[in-house]
Write a protein that holds these residues in place. Structure first.
Motif, mmCIF file in Angstrom:
data_model
loop_
_atom_site.group_PDB
_atom_site.id
_atom_site.type_symbol
_atom_site.label_atom_id
_atom_site.label_comp_id
_atom_site.label_asym_id
_atom_site.label_seq_id
_atom_site.Cartn_x
_atom_site.Cartn_y
_atom_site.Cartn_z
ATOM 1 N N SER A 129 83.370 49.106 -19.797
ATOM 2 C CA SER A 129 83.546 49.266 -21.242
ATOM 3 C C SER A 129 83.194 50.658 -21.755
ATOM 4 C CB SER A 129 82.689 48.221 -21.975
ATOM 5 O OG SER A 129 82.968 48.265 -23.361
ATOM 6 N N ASP A 130 84.186 51.309 -22.387
ATOM 7 C CA ASP A 130 84.047 52.653 -22.965
ATOM 8 C C ASP A 130 83.614 53.697 -21.951
ATOM 9 O OD1 ASP A 130 84.935 51.987 -25.498
ATOM 10 O OD2 ASP A 130 82.942 51.415 -26.194
ATOM 11 N N ALA A 131 83.933 53.472 -20.677
ATOM 12 C CA ALA A 131 83.648 54.430 -19.614
ATOM 13 C C ALA A 131 84.899 54.558 -18.749
ATOM 14 C CB ALA A 131 82.462 53.974 -18.777
ATOM 15 N N GLU A 132 84.854 55.448 -17.796
ATOM 16 C CA GLU A 132 86.005 55.620 -16.909
ATOM 17 C C GLU A 132 86.311 54.303 -16.195
ATOM 18 O OE1 GLU A 132 87.500 58.464 -13.198
ATOM 19 O OE2 GLU A 132 85.520 58.759 -14.120
ATOM 20 N N PRO A 135 90.443 49.982 -19.360
ATOM 21 C CA PRO A 135 91.878 50.153 -19.608
ATOM 22 C C PRO A 135 92.225 50.549 -21.035
ATOM 23 C CG PRO A 135 91.313 47.820 -19.440
ATOM 24 C CD PRO A 135 90.091 48.593 -19.033
ATOM 25 N N HIS A 136 91.338 50.302 -22.008
ATOM 26 C CA HIS A 136 91.719 50.605 -23.393
ATOM 27 C C HIS A 136 90.542 51.042 -24.266
ATOM 28 C CE1 HIS A 136 90.205 46.549 -24.008
ATOM 29 N NE2 HIS A 136 91.195 46.023 -23.289
ATOM 30 N N TRP A 154 95.893 54.950 -28.014
ATOM 31 C CA TRP A 154 95.880 54.432 -26.652
ATOM 32 C C TRP A 154 95.229 53.044 -26.608
ATOM 33 C CZ3 TRP A 154 97.835 55.352 -21.934
ATOM 34 C CH2 TRP A 154 97.229 54.716 -20.852
ATOM 35 N N ALA A 155 94.074 52.890 -27.262
ATOM 36 C CA ALA A 155 93.339 51.627 -27.222
ATOM 37 C C ALA A 155 94.101 50.522 -27.943
ATOM 38 C CB ALA A 155 91.957 51.806 -27.848
ATOM 39 N N HIS A 156 94.835 50.889 -28.994
ATOM 40 C CA HIS A 156 95.516 49.883 -29.795
ATOM 41 C C HIS A 156 96.731 49.308 -29.066
ATOM 42 C CE1 HIS A 156 96.031 47.881 -33.644
ATOM 43 N NE2 HIS A 156 97.332 48.119 -33.563
ATOM 44 N N MET A 157 97.579 50.170 -28.511
ATOM 45 C CA MET A 157 98.773 49.660 -27.854
ATOM 46 C C MET A 157 99.303 50.549 -26.734
ATOM 47 S SD MET A 157 101.224 50.249 -31.186
ATOM 48 C CE MET A 157 102.676 49.489 -30.489
ATOM 49 N N GLY A 158 98.921 51.823 -26.698
ATOM 50 C CA GLY A 158 99.461 52.717 -25.688
ATOM 51 C C GLY A 158 99.129 52.311 -24.268
#
Length: 327
Positions: A129-132, A135-136, A154-158
């Motif tokens: 989560s929120d690290a390398e 996925p989002h 990116w986090a929303h839909m990319g």
């Protein structure tokens, strides 16, 4: 009864012969045709959502359309939150076999992807989560304003267009081993068809008109799917960028109150990341969590057991020191 692991477990990659009979829809990479289909499923409902206001202003909206939109929205939303998320991903409770199957189907009606892929992606999200490896995460590109704006997109839909996908045999081996859940996951296209055609079928039969079928399809299918998609994606983007953080977590998950009702309680995201297996996310006074209420009803009916409800001690242990002292 099949149970889920409390923590993500590692497993060896299957050989060629092993993977074939346990295949699920949507493997570890996306083909070009799947990319195009994904774009259509995102784009067409979103255009419908943008057209909703002028459409309603010009022609109106019947109570039947409203009922279908709201009913299908919350059926799919709770299928995701109670089923895909709190049950299949985190094992917040144990469900009897019929309810387990029903939750897999209800979540599939939200048109957010096959159940095995959805669970694998979310377990991977929690592991990194929120690290390398997340996925989002909206912090993927940095903390400057331009980087954060790019990260929010990116986090929303990319992230869903990324060809490299979460290995399902590694992050969801328990679901792949369940033949019924694996079948429901493979039948995602069929459940999507049911989800989209049910509203116009009802609208057409009730009004006995093609216009009634069309308006029901517009509101109960297109607008409903678009709204649910963007509310769900907002948990990935908005709730990891802003919001209050009264609980200790190793990421930037926050509580966003104005998304609570539409997200069925998922936007109380800070507690969820502080205590992922907890069956209730809105644990503080005034925090509405309809998903937790439904789990409680299932418990009273005897359909679920071993529910991981939060105790006062469990909540206090996860609160930030300054918050706990003030309380």
């Amino acid at each position: 009864m099949t149970t889920q692991p409390d923590v993500i477990t590692e497993s060896r990659e299957p050989g060629p012969d092993e993977g074939r009979p346990l295949a699920t829809l949507g493997g570890d990479s996306k083909r070009s045709i799947e990319q195009v289909a994904l774009g259509l499923f995102i784009g067409v409902p979103f255009v419908a959502l943008l057209a909703a206001i002028p459409f309603a202003w010009g022609w109106g909206m019947s109570w039947l359309d409203l009922g279908l939109m709201v009913g299908m929205y919350f059926l799919g939303c709770h299928g995701i939150t109670v089923g895909f998320h709190r049950y299949f991903t985190h094992g917040s409770f144990k469900a009897n076999r019929p309810l387990r199957i029903a939750l897999a189907i209800a979540g599939s009606l939200a048109v957010e992807g096959p159940v095995v892929r959805w669970v694998a992606d979310h377990r991977r999200h929690h592991k990194f989560s929120d690290a390398e490896g997340d996925p989002h995460s909206p912090w993927r590109y940095g903390e400057s304003v331009p980087a954060l704006l790019k990260g929010l997109w990116w986090a929303h839909m990319g992230w869903m267009f990324d060809e490299e996908q979460t290995p399902q045999h590694k992050f969801a081996p328990d679901l792949i081993k369940d033949p019924v859940i694996r079948a429901i996951s493979r039948q995602f296209v069929w459940w999507t068809t049911v989800s989209l055609l049910f509203p116009p079928l009802v609208g057409g039969l009730v009004t006995m008109s093609w216009w009634g079928a069309f308006t029901a399809f517009f509101w109960g299918s297109l607008v409903r799917v678009a709204l649910l998609h963007h509310v769900t994606w907002s948990i990935n983007s908005i709730c990891h960028a802003v919001g209050k953080r009264p609980f200790r977590s190793r990421d930037r998950s926050g509580n966003v109150w104005w998304l609570a009702v539409l997200s069925c309680g998922e936007s109380w995201h800070n507690l969820h990341h502080a205590d992922p297996t907890c069956a209730r996310h809105g644990v503080l006074r005034g925090q509405v969590d309809s998903s937790a209420r439904i789990i409680r009803w299932f418990e009273l009916l005897g359909w679920v057991s071993d529910v991981r409800w939060p105790s006062s001690e469990r909540i206090a242990a996860r609160r930030k020191d300054e918050v706990a002292k003030a309380a």
